[in-house]
Design an enzyme around this catalytic site. Structure first.
Site, PDB file in Angstrom:
ATOM      1  N   ALA A  16       0.845  -1.203  -0.082  1.00  0.00           N
ATOM      2  CA  ALA A  16      -0.062  -0.173  -0.032  1.00  0.00           C
ATOM      3  C   ALA A  16       0.830   1.334  -0.073  1.00  0.00           C
ATOM      4  O   ALA A  16       0.810   2.195  -0.781  1.00  0.00           O
ATOM      5  CB  ALA A  16      -0.927   0.009   1.164  1.00  0.00           C
ATOM      6  N   ALA A  42       3.844  -7.156   6.303  1.00  0.00           N
ATOM      7  CA  ALA A  42       3.386  -8.422   6.014  1.00  0.00           C
ATOM      8  C   ALA A  42       3.162  -8.682   4.749  1.00  0.00           C
ATOM      9  O   ALA A  42       3.095  -9.874   4.358  1.00  0.00           O
ATOM     10  CB  ALA A  42       1.946  -8.437   6.772  1.00  0.00           C
ATOM     11  N   GLY A  49      -1.169 -14.710  -3.434  1.00  0.00           N
ATOM     12  CA  GLY A  49      -1.483 -13.575  -4.866  1.00  0.00           C
ATOM     13  C   GLY A  49      -2.357 -12.679  -4.453  1.00  0.00           C
ATOM     14  O   GLY A  49      -2.553 -12.382  -3.311  1.00  0.00           O
ATOM     15  N   GLU A 118      -8.343 -19.959  -4.310  1.00  0.00           N
ATOM     16  CA  GLU A 118      -8.150 -20.086  -2.851  1.00  0.00           C
ATOM     17  C   GLU A 118      -9.588 -20.251  -2.361  1.00  0.00           C
ATOM     18  O   GLU A 118     -10.483 -20.063  -3.066  1.00  0.00           O
ATOM     19  CB  GLU A 118      -7.480 -18.736  -2.187  1.00  0.00           C
ATOM     20  N   HIS A 234      -5.177 -17.662   9.934  1.00  0.00           N
ATOM     21  CA  HIS A 234      -5.200 -18.450   8.913  1.00  0.00           C
ATOM     22  C   HIS A 234      -5.001 -19.779   9.111  1.00  0.00           C
ATOM     23  O   HIS A 234      -4.430 -20.064   9.990  1.00  0.00           O
ATOM     24  CB  HIS A 234      -3.756 -17.909   7.992  1.00  0.00           C
ATOM     25  N   ARG A 280     -12.146 -18.856   5.280  1.00  0.00           N
ATOM     26  CA  ARG A 280     -11.158 -19.061   6.132  1.00  0.00           C
ATOM     27  C   ARG A 280     -11.559 -19.159   7.657  1.00  0.00           C
ATOM     28  O   ARG A 280     -10.991 -20.049   8.542  1.00  0.00           O
ATOM     29  CB  ARG A 280     -10.041 -18.053   6.342  1.00  0.00           C
ATOM     30  N   HIS A 341      -3.206 -13.922  11.625  1.00  0.00           N
ATOM     31  CA  HIS A 341      -2.960 -13.642  10.015  1.00  0.00           C
ATOM     32  C   HIS A 341      -3.132 -12.093   9.591  1.00  0.00           C
ATOM     33  O   HIS A 341      -2.580 -11.349   8.878  1.00  0.00           O
ATOM     34  CB  HIS A 341      -3.433 -14.570   9.180  1.00  0.00           C
ATOM     35  N   GLU A 365      -3.659  -2.805   5.592  1.00  0.00           N
ATOM     36  CA  GLU A 365      -4.415  -3.564   6.415  1.00  0.00           C
ATOM     37  C   GLU A 365      -4.605  -2.635   7.784  1.00  0.00           C
ATOM     38  O   GLU A 365      -5.730  -2.931   8.696  1.00  0.00           O
ATOM     39  CB  GLU A 365      -3.413  -4.642   7.008  1.00  0.00           C
ATOM     40  N   ARG A 376     -12.167 -11.782   5.920  1.00  0.00           N
ATOM     41  CA  ARG A 376     -11.602 -11.592   4.623  1.00  0.00           C
ATOM     42  C   ARG A 376     -11.480 -12.627   3.587  1.00  0.00           C
ATOM     43  O   ARG A 376     -10.993 -13.668   4.120  1.00  0.00           O
ATOM     44  CB  ARG A 376     -10.266 -10.677   4.750  1.00  0.00           C
ATOM     45  N   LEU A 382      -4.211  -7.780  -0.736  1.00  0.00           N
ATOM     46  CA  LEU A 382      -3.043  -7.311  -1.469  1.00  0.00           C
ATOM     47  C   LEU A 382      -3.869  -6.268  -2.639  1.00  0.00           C
ATOM     48  O   LEU A 382      -3.539  -5.217  -2.970  1.00  0.00           O
ATOM     49  CB  LEU A 382      -2.210  -8.031  -2.425  1.00  0.00           C
TER      50      LEU A 382
HETATM   51  C1  SIN Z   1      -1.845 -17.118   1.396  1.00  0.00           C
HETATM   52  O1  SIN Z   1      -1.403 -17.301   0.513  1.00  0.00           O
HETATM   53  O2  SIN Z   1      -2.684 -18.046   2.010  1.00  0.00           O
HETATM   54  C2  SIN Z   1      -2.160 -15.770   1.995  1.00  0.00           C
HETATM   55  C3  SIN Z   1      -2.704 -14.818   1.277  1.00  0.00           C
HETATM   56  C4  SIN Z   1      -3.536 -14.212   1.904  1.00  0.00           C
HETATM   57  O3  SIN Z   1      -3.811 -14.215   3.130  1.00  0.00           O
HETATM   58  O4  SIN Z   1      -4.780 -13.672   1.278  1.00  0.00           O
END
Ligand code: SIN
Length: 535
Positions: A16, A42, A49, A118, A234, A280, A341, A365, A376, A382
């Site tokens: 950022a 972080a 990604g 993901e 995480h 998550r 995380h 963040e 999230r 990112l």
């Molecule tokens: C990950 O690679 O699991 C972390 C990426 C994220 O937190 O969005």
């Protein structure tokens, strides 16, 4: 000591902060305060990604919908739409900057870069640079920042507070250098890009995360803090209690990795139709429950079935790192545990990163834009850094155009320093460890009313003990610890006020969700009130 005034002061040098610096520097002078050690933020550790709608087979509405579902009803729809819509242009900007994203090797694919999946995403939309995306982005942007004549980097300073005039307007920041000298850095616009608050916890996915100091600096000036109770864990950090933190990217599950319990069973299949790719909060809670049931202290993440070639192709960094810790991930399942995380809450901002304090902005963040709601979605962080840094840049350029750039450096002096030599650093470090233990025990994946009350009382005692150390609040370490404890207390207060379970906030005493989703908002006055109650 006072440094020359700059047009824009950016505190924090992750994705950022670097993006904002580059986006304004052709027209404005920038001072960028970054940590001396480059591996501290972080961003650099982000593996997976950046999520964006890039393939012609995907669409914006689908990304918006997935984000809203992951956020469990609490996302600000306007912020989600804004972020997702501006995503593709932000990625193109990174490509133009020269970020070496991993190319697609399938000739039938309709997008030139490889897109992975993901949790929570119903499409392949994560662009990445192998399994070290954050590092690739930070290194590329940093090269351009280093060459820009309008950007002055300061990596000798620890910023501990912001400067404010009698009207409440922010005019910059003050901090301490490596020789214990205090400096004030004045600017027309001040932007916090200082990261989240995962450092409030004992086990984290990065070695030295922020502990919410930036959020408290903003709160000290009157900024509103939103959704602090939504701390993300995480699901898969490498389990190695003696070793340093290491994340095992969600992309491992995105490419087909399985979570196994002590008996070697895929426990997610019975819990959620999205299995290992559920959002998550769901996966971390399920792992936590398995850990409570078993004697292992962790679960397993197994990717052996992908084969050696695919594992090496997709996850070279993870493979090499695990090998350095004695685990051959092509032959063995990886022991994993959830770890702190990402902070979904932070300084409340609008779509340009503006806070409710004049001339103070927050991005990345540190900020709470409303995008993440109660949880999230993977790789939206990112994306948020990029989109909001770019919109913030536009706002700063336009504001200076309209209102000029004048600010006075002489009227803002840093505080009188404490006698550094006599300062009891070991005591502070012990207090910090106690805070982390308390937060991890009582304010993590599963919470209870009793646990939160215990945490509140213990944190108050710790805060008092810092205040009682003579000179503590005038020394950088003492001041930062004080801010961290204040943020921990506000996190507990926010959690206590939420009488439901939603997203990352799960309470055994309030297991159901209320029909209406309401964001939480706190200020430093709420903390003062809570402390006053018991005095
Ligand atoms: C990950 O690679 O699991 C972390 C990426 C994220 O937190 O969005």
């Amino acid at each position: 000591m006072s440094t020359p005034t700059s047009d824009v002061l950016i505190i924090g040098g992750g994705v950022a902060g670097l993006t904002l610096a580059l986006e304004v520097a052709d027209q404005r002078s920038v001072t960028l305060v970054r940590p001396a050690q480059d591996d501290q933020g972080a961003s650099r550790w982000a593996q997976g990604g950046i999520a964006a709608v890039l393939s012609p087979d995907d669409d914006l509405e689908a990304h918006i919908n997935d984000t809203l579902i992951a956020g469990d009803g609490l996302c600000d729809v306007e912020a989600v739409r804004f972020t997702v819509t501006h995503g593709p242009a932000a990625i193109q900007w990174l490509i133009d900057q020269g970020v070496p994203f991993t190319p697609e090797t399938d000739p039938a694919a309709r997008y030139p870069y490889h897109l992975t999946r993901e949790g929570g995403h119903n499409a392949r939309r994560i662009i990445h640079a192998d399994d070290a995306t954050g590092r690739a982005v930070v290194d590329t942007l940093l090269d351009s920042v280093a060459q820009h004549p309008n950007i002055t980097q300061r990596n000798d300073l620890t910023v501990v507070g912001l400067l404010q005039d009698v009207h409440g307007t922010c005019h910059g920041a003050y901090g301490n250098d490596t020789n214990q000298q205090w400096h004030s850095l004045t600017a027309r616009h001040t932007v916090l890009a200082t990261g989240g608050a995962s450092g409030l916890y004992r086990h984290t996915t990065t070695p030295a995360p922020s502990s919410g100091e930036g959020m408290m600096m903003a709160a000290e000036l009157g900024a509103r803090l939103m959704n602090l109770e939504f701390q993300q864990f995480h699901p898969t950090c490498l389990f190695d209690p003696e070793g340093p933190a290491f994340l095992i990217s969600e992309a491992v599950r995105g490419e087909g990795g399985h979570l196994l319990n002590e008996a070697g069973e895929r426990f997610m299949l019975a819990l959620d139709k999205r299995a290992e790719l559920a959002p998550r909060d769901v996966v971390a809670r399920a792992i936590d429950a398995e850990i409570q049931r078993s004697s292992l202290g962790h679960v397993w993440l197994d990717i052996r079935h992908l084969g050696e070639k695919a594992i090496h192709h997709h996850f070279p960094t993870i493979q090499a790192h695990c090998a350095s810790r004695g685990i051959d991930i092509t032959q063995q399942a990886i022991p994993v545990v959830p770890a702190a995380h990402y902070s979904c809450g932070g300084v409340a901002t609008n779509l340009q990163g503006a806070t409710n304090v004049a001339n103070l902005y927050a991005i990345g963040e540190t900020a709470c834009t409303g995008l993440h709601g109660a949880n999230r979605m993977a790789s939206n962080s990112l994306l948020e850094c990029l989109v909001f840094a770019r919109s913030c840049a536009q706002a700063l350029l336009a504001d200076a155009e309209q209102n000029g750039l004048t600010t006075s450096s002489s009227e803002f002096q840093p505080p009188t320093p404490a006698a550094a030599a006599t300062f009891p650093k070991a005591v502070l470090s012990d207090i910090r460890q106690q805070m982390r233990t308390t937060m991890s025990q009582h304010v993590s994946i599963v919470r209870s009313t009793t646990g939160l009350s215990t945490a509140l009382e213990h944190l108050k005692t710790l805060l008092n003990s810092v205040e009682e150390i003579q000179g503590a609040l005038k020394a950088p370490e003492g001041k930062r610890l004080h801010q961290t404890l204040q943020l921990a207390l506000l996190t507990v207060i926010a959690a206590q006020q939420r009488h439901e379970s939603r997203g990352l906030h799960y309470s055994t005493d309030w297991p159901h969700q209320r029909p209406q989703a309401i964001a939480s908002a706190l200020s430093i006055n709420d903390l003062t009130d809570a402390l006053e109650k018991n005095r």
